[in-house]
Design an enzyme around this catalytic site. Structure first.
Site, PDB file in Angstrom:
ATOM      1  N   HIS A 119      24.486  45.850  58.476  1.00  0.00           N
ATOM      2  CA  HIS A 119      23.877  47.180  58.394  1.00  0.00           C
ATOM      3  C   HIS A 119      24.866  48.239  57.912  1.00  0.00           C
ATOM      4  O   HIS A 119      26.048  48.207  58.238  1.00  0.00           O
ATOM      5  CB  HIS A 119      23.308  47.583  59.753  1.00  0.00           C
ATOM      6  CG  HIS A 119      24.339  47.604  60.854  1.00  0.00           C
ATOM      7  ND1 HIS A 119      25.107  48.698  61.140  1.00  0.00           N
ATOM      8  CD2 HIS A 119      24.709  46.643  61.742  1.00  0.00           C
ATOM      9  CE1 HIS A 119      25.910  48.437  62.150  1.00  0.00           C
ATOM     10  NE2 HIS A 119      25.697  47.177  62.531  1.00  0.00           N
ATOM     11  N   ASP A 120      24.379  49.146  57.091  1.00  0.00           N
ATOM     12  CA  ASP A 120      25.101  50.338  56.650  1.00  0.00           C
ATOM     13  C   ASP A 120      26.279  50.052  55.722  1.00  0.00           C
ATOM     14  O   ASP A 120      27.107  50.925  55.474  1.00  0.00           O
ATOM     15  CB  ASP A 120      25.583  51.167  57.852  1.00  0.00           C
ATOM     16  CG  ASP A 120      24.448  51.568  58.773  1.00  0.00           C
ATOM     17  OD1 ASP A 120      23.715  52.511  58.420  1.00  0.00           O
ATOM     18  OD2 ASP A 120      24.280  50.936  59.829  1.00  0.00           O
ATOM     19  N   GLY A 137      29.258  45.751  59.861  1.00  0.00           N
ATOM     20  CA  GLY A 137      28.586  47.019  59.630  1.00  0.00           C
ATOM     21  C   GLY A 137      29.504  48.143  59.182  1.00  0.00           C
ATOM     22  O   GLY A 137      30.682  48.185  59.501  1.00  0.00           O
TER      23      GLY A 137
END
Length: 264
Positions: A119-120, A137
């Site tokens: 994520h991200d 992440g």
């Protein structure tokens, strides 16, 4: 161009020239641009935007939930992929962890089988990630960087432009622009071959090499070396390296270490 066994969410927007293979699942308001190809059994989950000419390999999953214990599945977030990317078999790219945010990839990247972007992650253009690279992440990756197979990266770190990273390494600190990295948080020098292939002039390469030595092998600690380097002017290519090193993430910067012993 959509195989009859594919399952397509009614809110998905798929260009007529895109190819959707057997048993593909497009589950959500995806936007799939012209010339994209989604191969058999891949899954496109939730809010995923895909630029023209991107290829998603067999059984890849794009847009799955973050592996974050605090994540709430009702969070509205997604993945944005640029144009001309190739994500091979079993690649996974997770959506962002915060509302309104996106895991992002630029154009022309090539992710080999089993690579993972958590994520991200924010990635630039024309990077190559070999098989089973794992990015945690909130990592930022520049452009024109090659990462060897099986390399793993801790969350919140940065990887610069024109880097080369040895396979099976482990990294929890920033890898500056133009650098070659290996083992655990170790720089081995500059990506000299990569810089030459990417069109950096002899003069640019010489100046980058001079700055690298000043920063990492002068015997000064990094803050002292940055202060000395700031005492003179550099051309833009070298200045980018200085600016990167002078503004580290909270993870710190990888360093050059002599000897062949293991790190703590």
């Amino acid at each position: 161009m959509i195989h009859p066994t594919a399952l397509i969410h009614p809110s998905a927007q798929i260009d007529p020239t895109a190819e959707i293979g057997p048993y593909v699942i497009v589950d959500g308001p995806a936007k799939i641009a012209a010339g994209c190809r989604i191969e058999a059994q891949a899954q496109i989950v939730g809010h995923v935007e895909m630029g023209a000419g991107t290829v998603i390999g067999r059984a890849a999953i794009i847009g799955g939930d973050p592996q974050d214990l605090g994540f709430k599945p009702e969070t509205e977030s997604g993945v944005i992929l640029g144009a001309g990317n190739v994500l091979r078999e079993h690649v996974t790219v997770h959506r962002a962890s915060k509302a309104g945010a996106f895991t992002r990839m630029g154009d022309g990247n090539f992710l080999m089988a089993g690579a993972h972007l958590a994520h991200d992650v924010v990635m630039g253009d024309k990077n190559i990630l070999a098989n089973a690279c794992l990015l945690a992440g909130h990592i930022t990756v520049g452009s024109h960087t090659f990462i060897g197979g099986g390399a793993v990266f801790h969350q919140f770190m940065r990887i610069g432009d024109y880097c080369v990273v040895q396979g099976n390494g482990g990294f929890g600190k920033d890898i500056p622009h133009y650098c070659a990295a290996h083992r655990i948080n170790r720089l081995m020098g500059l990506n000299v071959i990569g810089l030459r292939r990417q069109g950096f002039s002899k003069e640019q390469r010489a100046e980058i090499k001079e700055l690298f030595k000043m920063l990492f092998v002068s015997g000064l600690n990094l803050s002292q070396a940055v202060a000395v380097a700031r005492g003179r002017e550099w051309t833009p290519a070298a200045q980018r390296l200085l600016d990167f090193v002078a503004t580290p993430s909270k993870r710190g910067i990888c360093a050059v270490r002599a000897g062949g012993g293991s790190e703590e």
